[in-house]
Design a protein around this motif. Structure first.
Motif, short mmCIF file in Angstrom:
data_model
loop_
_atom_site.label_atom_id
_atom_site.label_comp_id
_atom_site.label_asym_id
_atom_site.label_seq_id
_atom_site.Cartn_x
_atom_site.Cartn_y
_atom_site.Cartn_z
N LEU A 11 32.65 32.41 37.67
CA LEU A 11 33.60 33.53 37.61
C LEU A 11 33.28 34.32 36.35
N HIS A 12 33.09 35.63 36.52
CA HIS A 12 32.68 36.43 35.38
C HIS A 12 33.50 37.73 35.37
N VAL A 13 34.60 37.68 34.63
CA VAL A 13 35.48 38.85 34.52
C VAL A 13 35.81 39.03 33.04
N PRO A 14 34.82 39.46 32.26
CA PRO A 14 35.00 39.47 30.80
C PRO A 14 36.11 40.40 30.34
N HIS A 15 36.44 41.42 31.12
CA HIS A 15 37.45 42.38 30.65
C HIS A 15 38.87 41.99 31.04
N ALA A 16 39.07 40.83 31.67
CA ALA A 16 40.44 40.40 32.00
C ALA A 16 41.27 40.34 30.72
N ALA A 17 42.46 40.96 30.76
CA ALA A 17 43.26 41.09 29.54
C ALA A 17 44.24 39.94 29.35
N LEU A 18 44.56 39.25 30.44
CA LEU A 18 45.57 38.20 30.35
C LEU A 18 45.18 37.04 31.24
N VAL A 19 45.37 35.83 30.73
CA VAL A 19 45.28 34.63 31.56
C VAL A 19 46.70 34.07 31.65
N LEU A 20 47.25 34.09 32.84
CA LEU A 20 48.63 33.65 33.03
C LEU A 20 48.62 32.25 33.62
N ARG A 21 49.24 31.31 32.92
CA ARG A 21 49.28 29.93 33.41
C ARG A 21 50.63 29.64 34.04
N LYS A 22 50.59 28.92 35.14
CA LYS A 22 51.83 28.64 35.89
C LYS A 22 51.86 27.19 36.34
N GLY A 23 53.08 26.73 36.66
CA GLY A 23 53.24 25.33 37.06
C GLY A 23 53.29 24.42 35.85
N ILE A 24 53.70 24.99 34.72
CA ILE A 24 53.65 24.26 33.45
C ILE A 24 54.87 23.36 33.24
N HIS A 25 55.93 23.58 34.03
CA HIS A 25 57.14 22.74 33.87
C HIS A 25 57.02 21.52 34.78
N SER A 78 39.70 18.42 43.54
CA SER A 78 40.65 17.47 44.13
C SER A 78 41.56 18.10 45.18
N LEU A 79 41.70 19.41 45.16
CA LEU A 79 42.51 20.10 46.19
C LEU A 79 41.68 21.27 46.70
N SER A 80 40.50 20.91 47.22
CA SER A 80 39.54 21.98 47.48
C SER A 80 39.97 22.81 48.68
N VAL A 81 39.87 24.10 48.52
CA VAL A 81 40.16 25.06 49.58
C VAL A 81 38.83 25.24 50.32
N PRO A 82 38.80 25.04 51.64
CA PRO A 82 37.53 25.17 52.35
C PRO A 82 36.81 26.49 51.99
N ASN A 83 35.57 26.37 51.56
CA ASN A 83 34.74 27.52 51.18
C ASN A 83 35.33 28.37 50.05
N GLY A 84 36.18 27.76 49.25
CA GLY A 84 36.84 28.50 48.18
C GLY A 84 35.86 29.19 47.23
N HIS A 85 34.71 28.53 46.97
CA HIS A 85 33.72 29.08 46.03
C HIS A 85 33.11 30.40 46.51
N GLU A 86 33.19 30.63 47.83
CA GLU A 86 32.56 31.86 48.37
C GLU A 86 33.18 33.13 47.81
N VAL A 87 34.42 33.04 47.33
CA VAL A 87 35.07 34.27 46.85
C VAL A 87 34.60 34.65 45.44
N VAL A 88 33.92 33.75 44.75
CA VAL A 88 33.57 34.02 43.35
C VAL A 88 32.69 35.28 43.20
N PRO A 89 31.56 35.38 43.93
CA PRO A 89 30.76 36.61 43.78
C PRO A 89 31.50 37.86 44.27
N VAL A 90 32.33 37.68 45.29
CA VAL A 90 33.10 38.83 45.81
C VAL A 90 34.04 39.33 44.72
N ILE A 91 34.71 38.41 44.06
CA ILE A 91 35.67 38.78 43.01
C ILE A 91 34.95 39.36 41.78
N ASN A 92 33.80 38.80 41.45
CA ASN A 92 33.05 39.35 40.31
C ASN A 92 32.71 40.83 40.52
#
Ligand code: VGL
Ligand code: ZN
Length: 211
Positions: free
Chosen positions: A103-117, A26-40
């Motif tokens: 997205l495949h980052v199995p060793h990530a130690a923390l998932v930080l959620r924001k914008g919750i208020h 719903s708020l797509s960043v142009p070509n946002g998916h392209e970063v997924v393999p780079v980040i993996n």
């Protein structure tokens, strides 16, 4: 190109790789998916990784739908200043808020959620847009003993930008891995982001420079 050696005091923060920010969302960043393999690939070089997740209640103040007569990308005045109104996105526990399936980052130690208020938006993963409500991430990074923060993800001109600025102000060394980011670009926001980061001395690094 100077090589940067990644060690135990470095952390990679992967910002908002969620369905709503990728094509079809719903708020797509142009070509946002392209970063997924780079980040993996990138994440494998970092022993320490934090993932962030934009995570809004359904009637969040940043949603145009919460303001009768307003539409996405209008700007309104709120208690803490100006707020861009967005399409509804990353609503808590919906498909749009889930991480991209590849997205495949199995060793990530923390998932930080924001914008919750409900009444405060949060671009930065450290402080919400009132600039004083903390997410807790500064404390986490300090307690873990990290000295340098590397940022990748979506969107370069919003959450990555404001996270980099806050990390810098908090005294961390900060680098943005731009090849692993994409931007939304509303009203010159990409130019503004680059200028601000440069002004603050935030380093831009290529993924190939990391060892
Ligand atoms: C973001 C706009 C609204 C981001 C989050 O992750 O950059 N941008 N909410
Ligand atoms: Zn949001």
């Amino acid at each position: 190109m100077a090589r940067i050696k990644i060690g135990d005091r470095d952390v990679l923060i992967v910002v908002d790789i969620q369905n709503d920010f990728c094509p079809g969302g719903s708020l797509s960043v142009p070509n946002g998916h392209e970063v997924v393999p780079v980040i993996n690939r990138l994440a494998k070089q970092f022993p320490h990784v934090v993932l962030t997740q934009d995570w809004h209640p359904p009637d969040h103040l940043s949603f145009a739908s919460a303001h009768p007569g307003k539409k996405p990308y209008d700007i309104i005045a709120v208690d803490y200043g100006q707020q861009i109104l967005w399409p509804d996105h990353c609503v808590q526990a919906t498909h749009g808020a889930e991480f991209h399936k590849d997205l495949h980052v199995p060793h990530a130690a923390l998932v930080l959620r924001k914008g919750i208020h409900r009444a405060i938006d949060s671009y930065s993963t450290f402080y919400e847009n009132d600039r004083k409500t903390p997410t807790g991430l500064v404390g986490y990074l300090r307690e873990r003993g990290f000295a340098r923060v590397f940022l990748a993800g979506l969107a370069l001109d919003f959450c990555v930008r404001y996270s980099a600025e806050d990390a810098k102000r908090e005294g961390f060394g900060v680098a943005v891995i731009e090849d692993a980011c994409r931007g939304i670009d509303v009203d010159g926001s990409m130019g503004a982001a680059r200028k601000s980061l440069e002004g603050l001395g935030v380093v831009r690094v290529d993924p190939e420079a990391l060892a």
